[in-house]
Design a protein around this motif. Sequence first.
Motif, PDB file in Angstrom:
ATOM      1  N   ALA A 142     -15.219  -2.886 -35.336  1.00 34.44           N
ATOM      2  CA  ALA A 142     -15.144  -3.499 -33.997  1.00 34.44           C
ATOM      3  C   ALA A 142     -14.558  -4.911 -34.101  1.00 34.44           C
ATOM      4  CB  ALA A 142     -16.534  -3.530 -33.357  1.00 34.44           C
ATOM      5  N   VAL A 143     -14.981  -5.637 -35.133  1.00 34.82           N
ATOM      6  CA  VAL A 143     -14.429  -6.981 -35.365  1.00 34.82           C
ATOM      7  C   VAL A 143     -12.929  -6.884 -35.608  1.00 34.82           C
ATOM      8  CG1 VAL A 143     -14.428  -8.942 -36.962  1.00 34.82           C
ATOM      9  CG2 VAL A 143     -16.601  -7.918 -36.255  1.00 34.82           C
ATOM     10  N   SER A 186     -15.555   6.624 -23.181  1.00 37.84           N
ATOM     11  CA  SER A 186     -15.661   6.609 -24.649  1.00 37.84           C
ATOM     12  C   SER A 186     -16.641   7.659 -25.152  1.00 37.84           C
ATOM     13  CB  SER A 186     -16.045   5.199 -25.127  1.00 37.84           C
ATOM     14  OG  SER A 186     -17.223   4.776 -24.507  1.00 37.84           O
ATOM     15  N   PRO A 187     -16.521   8.034 -26.435  1.00 38.36           N
ATOM     16  CA  PRO A 187     -17.416   9.030 -27.034  1.00 38.36           C
ATOM     17  C   PRO A 187     -18.614   8.352 -27.701  1.00 38.36           C
ATOM     18  CG  PRO A 187     -15.685   8.539 -28.577  1.00 38.36           C
ATOM     19  CD  PRO A 187     -15.486   7.609 -27.410  1.00 38.36           C
ATOM     20  N   TRP A 188     -19.570   9.164 -28.148  1.00 36.12           N
ATOM     21  CA  TRP A 188     -20.777   8.581 -28.742  1.00 36.12           C
ATOM     22  C   TRP A 188     -20.631   8.366 -30.242  1.00 36.12           C
ATOM     23  CZ3 TRP A 188     -22.237  11.672 -32.617  1.00 36.12           C
ATOM     24  CH2 TRP A 188     -21.865  13.021 -32.534  1.00 36.12           C
ATOM     25  N   THR A 219     -15.380   2.036 -28.316  1.00 39.63           N
ATOM     26  CA  THR A 219     -15.582   1.433 -26.999  1.00 39.63           C
ATOM     27  C   THR A 219     -14.993   0.021 -26.993  1.00 39.63           C
ATOM     28  OG1 THR A 219     -17.623   2.695 -26.956  1.00 39.63           O
ATOM     29  CG2 THR A 219     -17.340   1.082 -25.222  1.00 39.63           C
ATOM     30  N   THR A 220     -15.222  -0.695 -28.070  1.00 43.10           N
ATOM     31  CA  THR A 220     -14.637  -2.035 -28.198  1.00 43.10           C
ATOM     32  C   THR A 220     -13.115  -1.957 -28.176  1.00 43.10           C
ATOM     33  OG1 THR A 220     -16.461  -2.814 -29.570  1.00 43.10           O
ATOM     34  CG2 THR A 220     -14.419  -4.038 -29.734  1.00 43.10           C
ATOM     35  N   GLY A 221     -12.570  -1.036 -28.945  1.00 41.85           N
ATOM     36  CA  GLY A 221     -11.110  -0.969 -29.089  1.00 41.85           C
ATOM     37  C   GLY A 221     -10.435  -0.739 -27.754  1.00 41.85           C
ATOM     38  N   MET A 222     -10.813   0.328 -27.077  1.00 40.29           N
ATOM     39  CA  MET A 222     -10.135   0.651 -25.813  1.00 40.29           C
ATOM     40  C   MET A 222     -10.372  -0.446 -24.768  1.00 40.29           C
ATOM     41  SD  MET A 222     -10.613   4.788 -25.372  1.00 40.29           S
ATOM     42  CE  MET A 222     -12.366   4.893 -25.738  1.00 40.29           C
ATOM     43  N   THR A 223     -11.619  -0.922 -24.692  1.00 40.85           N
ATOM     44  CA  THR A 223     -11.967  -1.888 -23.647  1.00 40.85           C
ATOM     45  C   THR A 223     -11.260  -3.221 -23.859  1.00 40.85           C
ATOM     46  OG1 THR A 223     -14.129  -0.851 -23.483  1.00 40.85           O
ATOM     47  CG2 THR A 223     -13.926  -3.045 -22.530  1.00 40.85           C
ATOM     48  N   LYS A 240     -17.098   3.606 -18.883  1.00 42.56           N
ATOM     49  CA  LYS A 240     -18.051   4.718 -18.774  1.00 42.56           C
ATOM     50  C   LYS A 240     -18.308   5.224 -20.189  1.00 42.56           C
ATOM     51  CE  LYS A 240     -19.239   8.679 -18.677  1.00 42.56           C
ATOM     52  NZ  LYS A 240     -20.331   9.063 -19.542  1.00 42.56           N
ATOM     53  N   PRO A 241     -19.391   4.768 -20.811  1.00 41.66           N
ATOM     54  CA  PRO A 241     -19.655   5.204 -22.190  1.00 41.66           C
ATOM     55  C   PRO A 241     -20.315   6.587 -22.216  1.00 41.66           C
ATOM     56  CG  PRO A 241     -21.341   3.653 -21.483  1.00 41.66           C
ATOM     57  CD  PRO A 241     -20.410   3.824 -20.310  1.00 41.66           C
ATOM     58  N   ALA A 242     -20.342   7.187 -23.404  1.00 40.96           N
ATOM     59  CA  ALA A 242     -21.003   8.491 -23.563  1.00 40.96           C
ATOM     60  C   ALA A 242     -22.513   8.323 -23.410  1.00 40.96           C
ATOM     61  CB  ALA A 242     -20.663   9.072 -24.927  1.00 40.96           C
TER      62      ALA A 242
END
Length: 516
Positions: A138-139, A180-182, A189-193, A206-208
């Motif tokens: 994520a970082v 995003s998926p779980w 989630t970090t990447g796309m957002t 909208k997370p899983a």
Amino acid sequence: MIIPPFRSEPALDFGEARNRSDFQSALGRVEGMLGRRYPLLIGGERVDTEDGLLSYNPAHPGQVVGSHASANRSHVDQAVAAGWAAFDAWSRTPVEERALLLLRAAAVIRQRRHELGALMVYEVGKPWDEADGEAAEAVDLMEWYARQALGLAGRDQMTPWPGEATQFRYIPLGVGCVISPWNFPLALTTGMTTAALVAGNCVVLKPAEPASTTASWLVDILHTVGVPAGALGLLTGRGEVVGEALVDHPQIRFVAFTGSKEVGIRIYERASKVHPGQRWLKRVQLEMGGKNAVVVDETADLDLAALDITRSAFGFQGQKCSAGSRAVVVSSVYDDLLPRVVELTKRIRMGDPIDPEVSLGPVIDGDAEEKILDYVQVGRAEGELLLGGERADGEGHFIQPTIFGEVAEEARIATEEIFGPVLAVVKARNFEDGIRIANRTEYGLTGSYFSRDPERIAYAKERLHVGNLYINRRSTGAQMGVHPFGGFNMSGTDTKAGGPDYLLFFLQGQSLAEKL
Ligand code: NAD
């Protein structure tokens, strides 16, 4: 703005006592935070709902990790409207400021790395090293996208034209949704957002359902470092309700989705429909499943191949899109290689991943458990059961690591994504046949080829049709900023997360010319 060059976040060594004790205490702290209620976040308002959903610990299904509000269609309308209300200011915020927010968020995740890792141990059953690796990813994603955004803003390589001042620039699209998926609840989630945000868009996330708490923590971090409340909304809830309403919404400009092929295809169809009042064609990115093959020929280092087959197949319980769920082995080394894979797999310690010695935890939930065990039944008819094949002891959703040998290349367990700890081993006549078999599924995400022969390796590089090809290494473990990630064919739209072009999905090019 001048920032140091990108550098991957180093992996933590849990062999070091200090790292172990820090992670252990983070597990203790996070345990004290489990069970909290998390509202929706719409335009900076915390909105609770009467009904909700629980995310729970798959190793102890009685333990609630987070209790979440569950959005409906009217919340979708409100969140999309809040995004558009924030868009003008956010899209005009200098890219340097937006990039700085990502760097600040990356710094917070670095500081809270153990806590976020611990949360994923509880929420999705990640073993320690997988959970920690994900926090590092994520970082990396935020550090990478911040730099990419700055680079794109400074790029204008068009040809000068006499008598005109010209410019080519990228501008954001508008308000979009991230679904995003779980299985990588923090990193993906970090990447796309944050890619969408740094490009100047507003996002409704909208997370899983099974990973809603990790997503809620991420949104909190992004708001805390200064991402405006309206620019990022959070709608936890059911995919068929919230996800679908977002995809259908006429004011949604783009959809960034990572998840299963079935849902991805459905989104692709629905997003293509132009609704009354809609003034654009929605842009859609869909990163979906895989049935990745690890191909081994008779020149390969068989010990290395056996180790990496095992890691590719069973890392995070086989619940990675990049999992090497098929091994395709040239028949002359099949009998030599297979016992090594079985032996290594027997040594995998299974259990509650809160224990640092455990490297195989539970699968995500009861539905996944049932689906995987159904595939195991199919496998009993399609192959030779060499190991596992049963639910494992414990109150959680534990399934033994399972290996089927002598599986036909067209068998269901060799062509369909199972998304659990099940490995199908297929025999090939020779290396060309192995590569042909590897290419025969509808997917094309990752693949590995083990060989010591440079000519064959060159052949494999030309013929193995996957988005991420690895030679003499496992099919999992892409590093962001190093191995841009995304698949071909039914694995998705190949937008290549963590790559040099990823941000372009979230931008549109504009050409300006002024007569002098
Ligand atoms: P999923 O498709 O079940 O769910 C993904 C997201 O879609 C969730 O947020 C879910 O709530 C939402 N959703 C469900 N139904 C929807 C609908 N009708 N409309 C809109 N949204 C809907 O996938 P999952 O179980 O969360 O994740 C596992 C899958 O993701 C596997 O197939 C895996 O291979 C894939 N995956 C792919 C990548 C990649 O980069 N290619 C990465 C990780 C996971």
